[in-house]
Design a protein around this motif. Structure first.
Motif, mmCIF file in Angstrom:
data_model
loop_
_atom_site.group_PDB
_atom_site.id
_atom_site.type_symbol
_atom_site.label_atom_id
_atom_site.label_comp_id
_atom_site.label_asym_id
_atom_site.label_seq_id
_atom_site.Cartn_x
_atom_site.Cartn_y
_atom_site.Cartn_z
ATOM 1 N N GLN A 197 10.490 38.225 66.477
ATOM 2 C CA GLN A 197 10.037 37.502 65.631
ATOM 3 C C GLN A 197 10.465 37.699 64.616
ATOM 4 O OE1 GLN A 197 5.559 37.669 66.396
ATOM 5 N NE2 GLN A 197 5.567 35.763 66.252
ATOM 6 N N HIS A 198 11.283 39.176 63.886
ATOM 7 C CA HIS A 198 11.151 39.734 63.373
ATOM 8 C C HIS A 198 12.452 39.308 62.552
ATOM 9 C CE1 HIS A 198 10.021 41.806 59.798
ATOM 10 N NE2 HIS A 198 10.616 42.314 59.638
ATOM 11 N N ASP B 104 12.699 27.217 55.635
ATOM 12 C CA ASP B 104 11.895 28.303 55.869
ATOM 13 C C ASP B 104 10.721 28.141 56.953
ATOM 14 O OD1 ASP B 104 12.968 30.065 54.146
ATOM 15 O OD2 ASP B 104 11.243 29.433 52.288
ATOM 16 N N GLU C 164 6.563 40.636 68.458
ATOM 17 C CA GLU C 164 6.734 41.362 67.185
ATOM 18 C C GLU C 164 8.289 41.507 66.938
ATOM 19 O OE1 GLU C 164 3.747 43.135 65.478
ATOM 20 O OE2 GLU C 164 2.102 42.221 67.036
ATOM 21 N N ARG D 30 10.460 29.387 60.000
ATOM 22 C CA ARG D 30 10.095 31.001 60.305
ATOM 23 C C ARG D 30 8.896 31.281 60.850
ATOM 24 N NH1 ARG D 30 11.627 34.702 56.909
ATOM 25 N NH2 ARG D 30 9.956 36.003 56.302
ATOM 26 N N SER D 31 8.222 32.437 61.511
ATOM 27 C CA SER D 31 7.215 32.633 62.319
ATOM 28 C C SER D 31 6.150 32.584 61.700
ATOM 29 C CB SER D 31 7.235 33.700 62.721
ATOM 30 O OG SER D 31 7.899 35.540 62.415
ATOM 31 N N ASP D 32 6.605 33.052 60.235
ATOM 32 C CA ASP D 32 4.953 32.944 59.925
ATOM 33 C C ASP D 32 4.495 31.079 58.750
ATOM 34 O OD1 ASP D 32 7.428 32.293 57.658
ATOM 35 O OD2 ASP D 32 6.085 34.884 56.417
ATOM 36 N N GLY E 222 9.219 28.081 64.423
ATOM 37 C CA GLY E 222 9.439 30.195 64.489
ATOM 38 C C GLY E 222 10.543 29.653 65.741
ATOM 39 N N ASP F 14 13.416 35.419 62.178
ATOM 40 C CA ASP F 14 12.947 35.520 60.338
ATOM 41 C C ASP F 14 14.451 35.994 59.821
ATOM 42 O OD1 ASP F 14 11.050 34.284 61.357
ATOM 43 O OD2 ASP F 14 9.664 36.085 60.437
#
Length: 483
Positions: free
Chosen positions: A116-117, A130, A113, A133-135, A139, A120
Motif C-alpha cells: 500500500q505504502h 490522490d 502495508e 491513494r490507499s487513504d 487504492g 502511494d
C-alpha cells in the motif's frame, strides 16, 4: 540444503548473475537454436538421486544460456524493455527467501502495508490523482501484468453496470459493449472472452490516420449505436503508449463520452505511464484525474523493476472488492472481520500472492526519484538521436511519431519492389547477425520495423552499433533488389 550450503551456493549464484551481466555484450542477442534443440540436451528422465548444485550451474552455461533470447542484452531493442536491476533482483531473492504468502493482511501484515505504502509513493512519483491513494476511496495493488489488471477492471465494470446482479446471476442475456482500437493491447479481447462476454462484445473504434490514437467521434457513434440496439456500453480502454507505435489516446475526450454514458474507463499505460516520473512528461496523465475509473502501468517494463510488477489503481475500490470478494471459512479472521485492513486476495484473480512490493521498494530506494528520471530521459534521448539518424538517411523513412523511446521506421524500396518483403528481409538479416534484435509491426497495413530503447544496460554506443548493423544490411538488400 542447509543454511550453510545455501550461503555457499547463494554466493556462487550471485557471482554467476554478475558474471552474466558483465559478459552479456559479448553474447549474440538472439539464440541460434532449432525447435526442440534445448530439450534434446536434457536427460530423458529425472535424476533418481540428488545432484550437486554445481551440476545445475554447469548446465545453465551449457544448455540454458545458449538457448535464450537475452532480454537484458544492451542491444536487445525489439520489444519494450523488461528491465531488471541489481536492487530488484536482490529484493526478489529476499522475497523468495521470506516465502511470504500475502493473500490477506493477517497472513503477513508487512506484506500488505508495504505494498500500500509503495503504491502511494508511486502515485506521488508519477503525479497521479490522490483518489488513487490507499487513504482515499480508491487504492492500488500490484498485479502480475497489465493483462490481469484489465481483466479485473472488466469484472469491476460488470459489477457496477449490473448493480451487483451479474455477480449473482451472470449476464442473464444482457449484451455489453467494450470499446478498443486496432492498437489496443490484445489482452482486452482476451478479457472479454474470459469474462464470458465473447469477442462479439468488442467494438473496434477507428484511429486517427496521422496519430494512430483513438477517434473520439467514432467512439461516440459506436456507443450511440449500441444504446439504440439495447446494448449496454460497458468499458472503454484508453491506451497511453500503444504497443505498435506508442500512440497516446485522448484520455480526456474519451472520458467525457464515458461519463455521459456510464462507461468504465480503463487507462492502459503499461509501457508509457512510468515515464511520468519526469515532470516534463506529465502530459501523459491528462484526463486521468478527472475520468479514469482504473489505471495501470508496468514498472517491470521501463522502471528497472524485475518482472512481474504491474501497478494497478482504481478510483473507487468498492466496485472492485464487492465484485471479487469470496470469503470461505478457512480465511475468516478477526482483522478481516474488523474492516480495518486490506485483503489483497480480493483485488486479483488468484488467491495467493508473492511479496512483489519488496523489489519496487528496493528500486525506488536505491535509485531515488532522480535516478529513475535519469533512466527514462536517457532512453528518450537515445531514441530521439536514432530518429535523427534515420531521418537523415535517404534509404529510410520514419513511420510514426516517436514521443518516447520507441522509433518506428521502414526501408524505402524501388517502385517495383515489394516494400513489406524487403523490410521483413532486413529484419531477418539484422536479427540473424546476432549483433542486435528488432521486431516489426504494421501501420496502415504496411510493415514497419521497431527499435525500442530503454534497457537497463543500453548506452549510446549500443544504439549506434545497432544502427550501423541495420545500415549495412540495408545496403546489401537494396543492392540485391531489382530497380
Amino acid at each position: 540444503m542447509s543454511p550453510q550450503e545455501f550461503r555457499q551456493f547463494g554466493h556462487r549464484t550471485v557471482d554467476w548473475i554478475a558474471d552474466y551481466w558483465e559478459r552479456l555484450e559479448s553474447l549474440p542477442v538472439a539464440p541460434e537454436v532449432a525447435p526442440g534443440q534445448v530439450r534434446g540436451l536434457l536427460p530423458r528422465h529425472p535424476p533418481e538421486h540428488g545432484e550437486p548444485f554445481e551440476a545445475l550451474l554447469h548446465d545453465l552455461d551449457g544448455i540454458v544460456v545458449p538457448g535464450l533470447l537475452h532480454w537484458q542484452h544492451p542491444r536487445f531493442l525489439g520489444y519494450f524493455p523488461a528491465n531488471t536491476s541489481g536492487p530488484a533482483v536482490l529484493a526478489d531473492l529476499l522475497s523468495a527467501g521470506l516465502g511470504v504468502q500475502g493473500m490477506t493482511w493477517s497472513t503477513s501484515p508487512a506484506c500488505t502495508e508495504l505494498e500500500q505504502h509503495v503504491l502511494d509513493w508511486l502515485v506521488e512519483i508519477l503525479g497521479l490523482p490522490d483518489r488513487f491513494r490507499s487513504d482515499g476511496s480508491g487504492g492500488g495493488v500490484i498485479q502480475d501484468t497489465a493483462s490481469s489488471a484489465l481483466l479485473v477492471a472488466l469484472v469491476s465494470a460488470l459489477h457496477r453496470a449490473g448493480k451487483g446482479m451479474v455477480r449473482r446471476e451472470g449476464t442473464g442475456g444482457r449484451r455489453f459493449g467494450l470499446y478498443v482500437t486496432g492498437e489496443t493491447h490484445s489482452s482486452a479481447v482476451k478479457a472479454a472472452i474470459i469474462a464470458g462476454l465473447g469477442e462479439q462484445s468488442v467494438r473496434q473504434v477507428r484511429t486517427d490516420p496521422a496519430t494512430l490514437a483513438l477517434d473520439v467521434s467514432h467512439l461516440r457513434t459506436l456507443v450511440m449505436r449500441d444504446v439504440a440496439d439495447g446494448v449496454t456500453p460497458l468499458l472503454a480502454v484508453a491506451t497511453v503508449g500503444t504497443t505498435s507505435t506508442t500512440a497516446v489516446d485522448p484520455v480526456a475526450a474519451i472520458g467525457e463520452v464515458c461519463r455521459r454514458h456510464g462507461i468504465w474507463l480503463h487507462v492502459d499505460a503499461a509501457y508509457a505511464g512510468v515515464a511520468a516520473v519526469c515532470p516534463e512528461l506529465r502530459w501523459l496523465n491528462e484526463g486521468v484525474a478527472e475520468h479514469a475509473d482504473s489505471y495501470c502501468t508496468n514498472p517491470h517494463k521501463w522502471l528497472l523493476t524485475t518482472f512481474d510488477c504491474d501497478a494497478f489503481w482504481v478510483a473507487d475500490r468498492a466496485w472492485l472488492t464487492e465484485a471479487m470478494t469470496i470469503l470461505p471459512e478457512y480465511l475468516r479472521n478477526a482483522a478481516t472481520e474488523s474492516g480495518l485492513v486490506t485483503d489483497y486476495r480480493n483485488w486479483q484473480v488468484p488467491l495467493g500472492r508473492r511479496f512483489r512490493a519488496l523489489k519496487l521498494w528496493a528500486v525506488i530506494r536505491w535509485y531515488g526519484v532522480e535516478g529513475l528520471r535519469r533512466h527514462i530521459r536517457q532512453g528518450i534521448g537515445l531514441a530521439a538521436e536514432l530518429a535523427e539518424w534515420i531521418r537523415a538517411d535517404e534509404r529510410f523513412e520514419l513511420a510514426a511519431p516517436h514521443p518516447l523511446s520507441l522509433v518506428c521506421f521502414r526501408l524505402r524500396t524501388p517502385p517495383d519492389a515489394d516494400p513489406d518483403t524487403a523490410n521483413l528481409r532486413l529484419l531477418e538479416r539484422v536479427n540473424a547477425s546476432g549483433t542486435t534484435f528488432l521486431t516489426h509491426s504494421r501501420i496502415h497495413d504496411r510493415v514497419v520495423l521497431r527499435i525500442a530503447v530503454g534497457g537497463t544496460f543500453t548506452q549510446r554506443h549500443h544504439v549506434e552499433q545497432a544502427w550501423q548493423c541495420l545500415a549495412q544490411e540495408a545496403s546489401r538488400i537494396l543492392r540485391s533488389t531489382p530497380a
